[in-house]
Design a protein around this motif. Sequence first.
Motif, PDB file in Angstrom:
ATOM      1  N   LEU A   1      46.121  29.310  41.681  1.00  0.00           N
ATOM      2  CA  LEU A   1      46.204  30.617  41.050  1.00  0.00           C
ATOM      3  C   LEU A   1      44.802  31.204  41.094  1.00  0.00           C
ATOM      4  O   LEU A   1      43.848  30.566  40.664  1.00  0.00           O
ATOM      5  N   ASN A   2      44.679  32.394  41.666  1.00  0.00           N
ATOM      6  CA  ASN A   2      43.396  33.080  41.748  1.00  0.00           C
ATOM      7  C   ASN A   2      43.468  34.397  40.990  1.00  0.00           C
ATOM      8  O   ASN A   2      44.448  35.121  41.099  1.00  0.00           O
ATOM      9  N   ILE A   3      42.409  34.688  40.260  1.00  0.00           N
ATOM     10  CA  ILE A   3      42.257  35.987  39.627  1.00  0.00           C
ATOM     11  C   ILE A   3      41.225  36.732  40.450  1.00  0.00           C
ATOM     12  O   ILE A   3      40.131  36.224  40.704  1.00  0.00           O
ATOM     13  N   LYS A   4      41.606  37.939  40.891  1.00  0.00           N
ATOM     14  CA  LYS A   4      40.722  38.748  41.730  1.00  0.00           C
ATOM     15  C   LYS A   4      40.419  40.060  41.027  1.00  0.00           C
ATOM     16  O   LYS A   4      41.265  40.605  40.324  1.00  0.00           O
ATOM     17  N   GLY A   5      39.225  40.588  41.269  1.00  0.00           N
ATOM     18  CA  GLY A   5      38.831  41.891  40.777  1.00  0.00           C
ATOM     19  C   GLY A   5      38.844  42.897  41.912  1.00  0.00           C
ATOM     20  O   GLY A   5      39.381  42.632  42.999  1.00  0.00           O
ATOM     21  N   PRO A   6      38.225  44.067  41.697  1.00  0.00           N
ATOM     22  CA  PRO A   6      38.154  45.077  42.747  1.00  0.00           C
ATOM     23  C   PRO A   6      37.514  44.524  44.022  1.00  0.00           C
ATOM     24  O   PRO A   6      36.674  43.629  43.972  1.00  0.00           O
TER      25      PRO A   6
ATOM     26  N   PRO B   1      41.727  33.682  29.967  1.00  0.00           N
ATOM     27  CA  PRO B   1      41.010  34.448  28.942  1.00  0.00           C
ATOM     28  C   PRO B   1      40.446  35.728  29.542  1.00  0.00           C
ATOM     29  O   PRO B   1      39.839  35.711  30.608  1.00  0.00           O
ATOM     30  N   LEU B   2      40.678  36.855  28.874  1.00  0.00           N
ATOM     31  CA  LEU B   2      40.228  38.138  29.417  1.00  0.00           C
ATOM     32  C   LEU B   2      38.809  38.507  29.006  1.00  0.00           C
ATOM     33  O   LEU B   2      38.196  39.364  29.635  1.00  0.00           O
ATOM     34  N   ARG B   3      38.261  37.894  28.000  1.00  0.00           N
ATOM     35  CA  ARG B   3      36.935  38.266  27.489  1.00  0.00           C
ATOM     36  C   ARG B   3      35.879  38.308  28.601  1.00  0.00           C
ATOM     37  O   ARG B   3      35.080  39.209  28.682  1.00  0.00           O
ATOM     38  N   ARG B   4      35.912  37.337  29.491  1.00  0.00           N
ATOM     39  CA  ARG B   4      34.878  37.296  30.539  1.00  0.00           C
ATOM     40  C   ARG B   4      35.086  38.323  31.650  1.00  0.00           C
ATOM     41  O   ARG B   4      34.252  38.485  32.519  1.00  0.00           O
ATOM     42  N   TYR B   5      36.219  39.045  31.634  1.00  0.00           N
ATOM     43  CA  TYR B   5      36.500  40.031  32.687  1.00  0.00           C
ATOM     44  C   TYR B   5      36.566  41.456  32.154  1.00  0.00           C
ATOM     45  O   TYR B   5      37.051  42.358  32.834  1.00  0.00           O
ATOM     46  N   LEU B   6      36.085  41.690  30.959  1.00  0.00           N
ATOM     47  CA  LEU B   6      36.176  43.018  30.344  1.00  0.00           C
ATOM     48  C   LEU B   6      35.429  44.101  31.118  1.00  0.00           C
ATOM     49  O   LEU B   6      35.761  45.271  31.017  1.00  0.00           O
ATOM     50  N   HIS B   7      34.434  43.714  31.906  1.00  0.00           N
ATOM     51  CA  HIS B   7      33.680  44.698  32.693  1.00  0.00           C
ATOM     52  C   HIS B   7      34.443  45.141  33.948  1.00  0.00           C
ATOM     53  O   HIS B   7      34.067  46.111  34.591  1.00  0.00           O
ATOM     54  N   GLU B   8      35.522  44.440  34.304  1.00  0.00           N
ATOM     55  CA  GLU B   8      36.298  44.787  35.500  1.00  0.00           C
ATOM     56  C   GLU B   8      37.309  45.884  35.159  1.00  0.00           C
ATOM     57  O   GLU B   8      37.975  45.811  34.136  1.00  0.00           O
ATOM     58  N   PRO B   9      37.478  46.902  36.033  1.00  0.00           N
ATOM     59  CA  PRO B   9      38.481  47.939  35.752  1.00  0.00           C
ATOM     60  C   PRO B   9      39.909  47.412  35.875  1.00  0.00           C
ATOM     61  O   PRO B   9      40.822  47.926  35.252  1.00  0.00           O
TER      62      PRO B   9
END
Length: 132
Positions: free
Chosen positions: A77-82, A99-107
């Motif tokens: 399972l991979n989580i990808k950003g822009p 956990p979403l806290r570490r990705y809050l800067h991603e749109p």
Amino acid sequence: HRIWAFGGDDSHDTNKHMGYGYILIQSNKNVTSVLQNLKFGRFVVVDKPTHTFIKINSLQLDVSGIKITFSDRVDTLNIKGPNNKPLLSLFNKKSFYIPLRRYLHEPYIRIEYEKKGVHYFTNPIFKLGALK
């Protein structure tokens, strides 16, 4: 005859991606069910035809994270950003907590998962206000 066309994620270059993605839709095999499930996002895009569909049984989202459970274990399972930026990789489970806290800067983030060489891609999950 009706002609159906639908672009999955990454279908923006017809020279490169034509025939590359396939859309798997949860449906009762009738037009109303197909259209309703497309509208509500009950589909994933895969990179090759498959007879062993790994279904998302549940996806729960709250302010702290995402819990996702599949119909079977997934290999990766991979989580990808822009721009396909890798954010997190998890392995060999049927249920994951992200956990979403570490990705809050991603749109937005997108969940990709893989089982036996078949890659599945979800719709992007956007941060509130990211589309302004």
